[in-house]
Design a protein around this motif. Sequence first.
Motif, PDB file in Angstrom:
ATOM      1  N   UNK A 136       1.390  -1.403   0.233  1.00 20.99           N
ATOM      2  CA  UNK A 136       0.158  -0.171   0.153  1.00 20.99           C
ATOM      3  C   UNK A 136       0.039   1.627   0.587  1.00 20.99           C
ATOM      4  N   UNK A 137       2.029   1.331   0.401  1.00 19.01           N
ATOM      5  CA  UNK A 137       2.684   2.238   0.837  1.00 19.01           C
ATOM      6  C   UNK A 137       3.112   2.330  -0.738  1.00 19.01           C
ATOM      7  N   UNK A 195      -1.655  -7.462  -1.357  1.00 18.60           N
ATOM      8  CA  UNK A 195      -0.243  -7.437  -1.435  1.00 18.60           C
ATOM      9  C   UNK A 195       0.183  -7.333  -2.748  1.00 18.60           C
ATOM     10  N   UNK A 196      -0.234  -8.666  -3.236  1.00 19.76           N
ATOM     11  CA  UNK A 196       0.272  -8.823  -4.847  1.00 19.76           C
ATOM     12  C   UNK A 196      -0.587  -7.736  -5.742  1.00 19.76           C
ATOM     13  N   UNK A 197      -1.774  -7.773  -5.767  1.00 20.52           N
ATOM     14  CA  UNK A 197      -2.644  -6.844  -6.364  1.00 20.52           C
ATOM     15  C   UNK A 197      -1.766  -5.529  -6.937  1.00 20.52           C
ATOM     16  N   UNK A 198      -1.509  -4.735  -4.933  1.00 19.82           N
ATOM     17  CA  UNK A 198      -1.115  -3.744  -5.287  1.00 19.82           C
ATOM     18  C   UNK A 198       0.041  -3.738  -5.432  1.00 19.82           C
ATOM     19  N   UNK A 199       0.686  -4.601  -5.041  1.00 17.62           N
ATOM     20  CA  UNK A 199       1.909  -4.612  -5.825  1.00 17.62           C
ATOM     21  C   UNK A 199       2.476  -4.507  -7.538  1.00 17.62           C
ATOM     22  N   UNK A 200       1.459  -5.141  -7.925  1.00 21.10           N
ATOM     23  CA  UNK A 200       1.496  -4.870  -9.600  1.00 21.10           C
ATOM     24  C   UNK A 200       1.031  -3.987 -10.050  1.00 21.10           C
TER      25      UNK A 200
END
Length: 370
Positions: A136-137, A195-200
Amino acid sequence: MASPTPVAANPENSQASGAMNAHAGMPPATGSTASAKNPGKPVRRLALLLCFGLLLGLLALFSLAVGSKHIELSVVIDALLQPNDSADHAIIRDSRLPRAILGVLAGSALGIAGALVQSMTRNALAEPGILGVNAGASLAIVIAVGTFGINGFNSYVWFAFGGAVLATGAVYLVGMAGARSSDPVRLVLAGVALGAVLSGIGTALALVHPSAFDQLRAWTIGSLEGRSGEVLVPLAAAVLVGFVLAAFTGRSLNALALGDDTALALGYKVGRARVLILLAVTVLAGAATAAVGAISFLGLMAPHLARRFSGPDARWMLAYTAVLAPVILLLADVLGRVIIPGELEAGVVCAFIGAPVLIVLARRKKPVAV
């Protein structure tokens, strides 16, 4: 009529009862074997904790003397007690002292956040990033730089904190959607997925905006360098709030370690306890991650090392983690200044330190349970 034969006390049952009471944050039963054998154990734990606190103070003082320019410890002490306008005092006052304070605050925050996550999820491999804090950050930084054209750490640090808070809140809402109880497994799965979605998404946006990619790369490594004193006041306020919240979760963590059913039988409200723990993790990890970057390995390593000295009691474990985590981070920062010409970021050195420590802890004959 014959009187019933009295049942002899079973010492094994007495020990089990004492262990259960200790895990739940309750005083052991009168005459328990554990108390009889270790009457001075809290004193020894406190003495060892004070020794680690002294080590932290000495390491912080040493960090003020080490850098691209070596400064004598006598000059460092003079700069702290009787500052003047000399070049050495200016370096200590404007650069190294804020850096040392930042290391203490951020290290304690990341360590306690990791300890809370591991205890709440009963997962020895958990750390704050598993709840989407880092992802998120990172996404918020990319949006701030690539979309709004914001440059400079002091400008986008607030976006990083907001992104961490929103991501953790989204993880809780998704993980608890339609559930009657706060299952830690659902939280972990939701955190990994989001987390995986946001990182992508963040990586895709960073590739579109090269300037955002440069900023994100510098932040992701994790470092204490280049942070101004302006970050210290809001970080200290957030860490104080997080510490207070964490202090109220100690007894709940001991009860949750026995399982949800046992915690409910002991009178604890499991759902409320997990919400309080998650709130503490959000404040601590969000503020520290926004300030120093994604030093995720610290939140995984420090609680394991703390349990080596504190035992299974969550309250002692949190206290030890609050001291040992900044010791590790400051040590990594100091080593990064002297290992190679120039400087190696604390996040990289922290991983080099943490890997052998975790290997040694994993190979112990008698591991301490989470």
